[in-house]
Design a protein around this motif. Sequence first.
Motif, PDB file in Angstrom:
ATOM      1  N   THR A  88      -3.115  11.718   4.247  1.00 51.32           N
ATOM      2  CA  THR A  88      -4.290  11.349   3.461  1.00 51.32           C
ATOM      3  C   THR A  88      -4.216   9.927   2.916  1.00 51.32           C
ATOM      4  O   THR A  88      -5.073   9.513   2.144  1.00 51.32           O
ATOM      5  CB  THR A  88      -4.467  12.326   2.288  1.00 51.32           C
ATOM      6  N   GLY A  89      -3.196   9.173   3.317  1.00 59.23           N
ATOM      7  CA  GLY A  89      -3.075   7.797   2.879  1.00 59.23           C
ATOM      8  C   GLY A  89      -1.817   7.607   2.054  1.00 59.23           C
ATOM      9  O   GLY A  89      -1.041   8.555   1.864  1.00 59.23           O
ATOM     10  N   PRO A  90      -1.620   6.395   1.584  1.00 54.41           N
ATOM     11  CA  PRO A  90      -2.461   5.216   1.798  1.00 54.41           C
ATOM     12  C   PRO A  90      -2.312   4.679   3.218  1.00 54.41           C
ATOM     13  O   PRO A  90      -1.413   5.081   3.950  1.00 54.41           O
ATOM     14  CB  PRO A  90      -1.933   4.223   0.765  1.00 54.41           C
ATOM     15  N   GLY A  91      -3.218   3.765   3.564  1.00 52.99           N
ATOM     16  CA  GLY A  91      -3.184   3.181   4.887  1.00 52.99           C
ATOM     17  C   GLY A  91      -4.475   2.450   5.171  1.00 52.99           C
ATOM     18  O   GLY A  91      -5.296   2.237   4.271  1.00 52.99           O
ATOM     19  N   ALA A  92      -4.658   2.081   6.434  1.00 49.70           N
ATOM     20  CA  ALA A  92      -5.871   1.377   6.837  1.00 49.70           C
ATOM     21  C   ALA A  92      -7.083   2.268   6.596  1.00 49.70           C
ATOM     22  O   ALA A  92      -7.105   3.427   7.016  1.00 49.70           O
ATOM     23  CB  ALA A  92      -5.780   0.988   8.308  1.00 49.70           C
ATOM     24  N   PHE A  93      -8.091   1.728   5.924  1.00 52.80           N
ATOM     25  CA  PHE A  93      -9.241   2.527   5.497  1.00 52.80           C
ATOM     26  C   PHE A  93      -9.927   3.217   6.672  1.00 52.80           C
ATOM     27  O   PHE A  93     -10.178   4.427   6.633  1.00 52.80           O
ATOM     28  CB  PHE A  93     -10.238   1.631   4.758  1.00 52.80           C
ATOM     29  N   THR A  94     -10.224   2.474   7.735  1.00 47.15           N
ATOM     30  CA  THR A  94     -10.981   3.049   8.852  1.00 47.15           C
ATOM     31  C   THR A  94     -10.197   4.161   9.534  1.00 47.15           C
ATOM     32  O   THR A  94     -10.718   5.257   9.771  1.00 47.15           O
ATOM     33  CB  THR A  94     -11.345   1.957   9.873  1.00 47.15           C
ATOM     34  N   ILE A 115      -4.052  21.040   5.091  1.00 45.87           N
ATOM     35  CA  ILE A 115      -3.273  20.469   3.993  1.00 45.87           C
ATOM     36  C   ILE A 115      -3.235  18.955   4.157  1.00 45.87           C
ATOM     37  O   ILE A 115      -2.928  18.446   5.242  1.00 45.87           O
ATOM     38  CB  ILE A 115      -1.833  21.021   3.975  1.00 45.87           C
ATOM     39  N   GLY A 116      -3.557  18.231   3.099  1.00 47.44           N
ATOM     40  CA  GLY A 116      -3.440  16.782   3.089  1.00 47.44           C
ATOM     41  C   GLY A 116      -2.118  16.374   2.457  1.00 47.44           C
ATOM     42  O   GLY A 116      -1.722  16.923   1.427  1.00 47.44           O
ATOM     43  N   ILE A 117      -1.428  15.426   3.087  1.00 47.49           N
ATOM     44  CA  ILE A 117      -0.106  15.008   2.625  1.00 47.49           C
ATOM     45  C   ILE A 117      -0.044  13.483   2.594  1.00 47.49           C
ATOM     46  O   ILE A 117      -0.481  12.811   3.535  1.00 47.49           O
ATOM     47  CB  ILE A 117       0.996  15.556   3.555  1.00 47.49           C
ATOM     48  N   SER A 118       0.501  12.942   1.536  1.00 46.22           N
ATOM     49  CA  SER A 118       0.654  11.497   1.417  1.00 46.22           C
ATOM     50  C   SER A 118       1.578  10.959   2.507  1.00 46.22           C
ATOM     51  O   SER A 118       2.637  11.536   2.787  1.00 46.22           O
ATOM     52  CB  SER A 118       1.224  11.150   0.040  1.00 46.22           C
ATOM     53  N   PRO A 238      -8.805  11.444   0.201  1.00 43.58           N
ATOM     54  CA  PRO A 238      -8.009  10.294   0.644  1.00 43.58           C
ATOM     55  C   PRO A 238      -7.276   9.634  -0.516  1.00 43.58           C
ATOM     56  O   PRO A 238      -7.758   9.626  -1.652  1.00 43.58           O
ATOM     57  CB  PRO A 238      -9.059   9.349   1.242  1.00 43.58           C
ATOM     58  N   ILE A 239      -6.097   9.104  -0.219  1.00 40.00           N
ATOM     59  CA  ILE A 239      -5.305   8.360  -1.199  1.00 40.00           C
ATOM     60  C   ILE A 239      -5.403   6.887  -0.826  1.00 40.00           C
ATOM     61  O   ILE A 239      -4.783   6.435   0.137  1.00 40.00           O
ATOM     62  CB  ILE A 239      -3.830   8.807  -1.183  1.00 40.00           C
TER      63      ILE A 239
END
Length: 256
Positions: A88-94, A115-118, A238-239
Amino acid sequence: MAVGTRSRLEKTLVEYTMACTPNYVVILSLDTTTRGGSTAIARDAQLLALVRGDATRSHSERLPGEIAAALSEAGLLRADIDLLAVATGPGAFTGLRIGLAAMQGLAMTLCRPVIGISALDALADEVPAGTATLVAPWMDAQRGEVFAMLLDAASGRTLESPLAAPPAVVLAAWRAHLDGHTAVFIGDAAERDAALVAEAGAGQWSTRRPPPLAPALARLARIRAARGEAGLPQQLTPIYVRRPDVEIERERRERP
């Protein structure tokens, strides 16, 4: 989302949570926080398939084919998937938005929990136990900054929360934690910034080149699903850590 579809998803989630144990679950995991990214499929603790992303092509262009390739390598069908996991991020937005949308769509189509994971948590999971007393996920955030956080290696406790800042600023803020300890910096900016870490006098330290993150996402998802943390697709968040570049650029253009 239609009421009937949501009700069906919620019913499936309840049934899955009751049936899920650490002993048997098929997980499809996806990382699109970097240009390359990766896709993996795991059953129990066994990695069945790993597809490294082609960084020369956009995520939207290649993602369906890479998911299909992972399923083919694992010898499975989409219906065999029990759980979806996504960085789920962080990272490139697109890339981040494309990955989240893809997994939300699959979760709704297959009626499966997700499940979303950083990505920072996934990086930290790649450092073997006993390697150091501190773990520092260290990602290239562009614009001369890094996405970073600092963890106690033994307990997993967060010592410094995720942030986006120039490497020297981060190292200065962490100095009290780093002095007198051994630290592992892991991520796509770790080797690049090794000289800065040395100049900061950051105790005893080493750098590790990050492997594809999808396998770590699958491992963490399996553990968290067993704790009942699987959720509905609309619950993915999103993170970003910092505002997306497009918002910053728009604000700059609108200034008088």
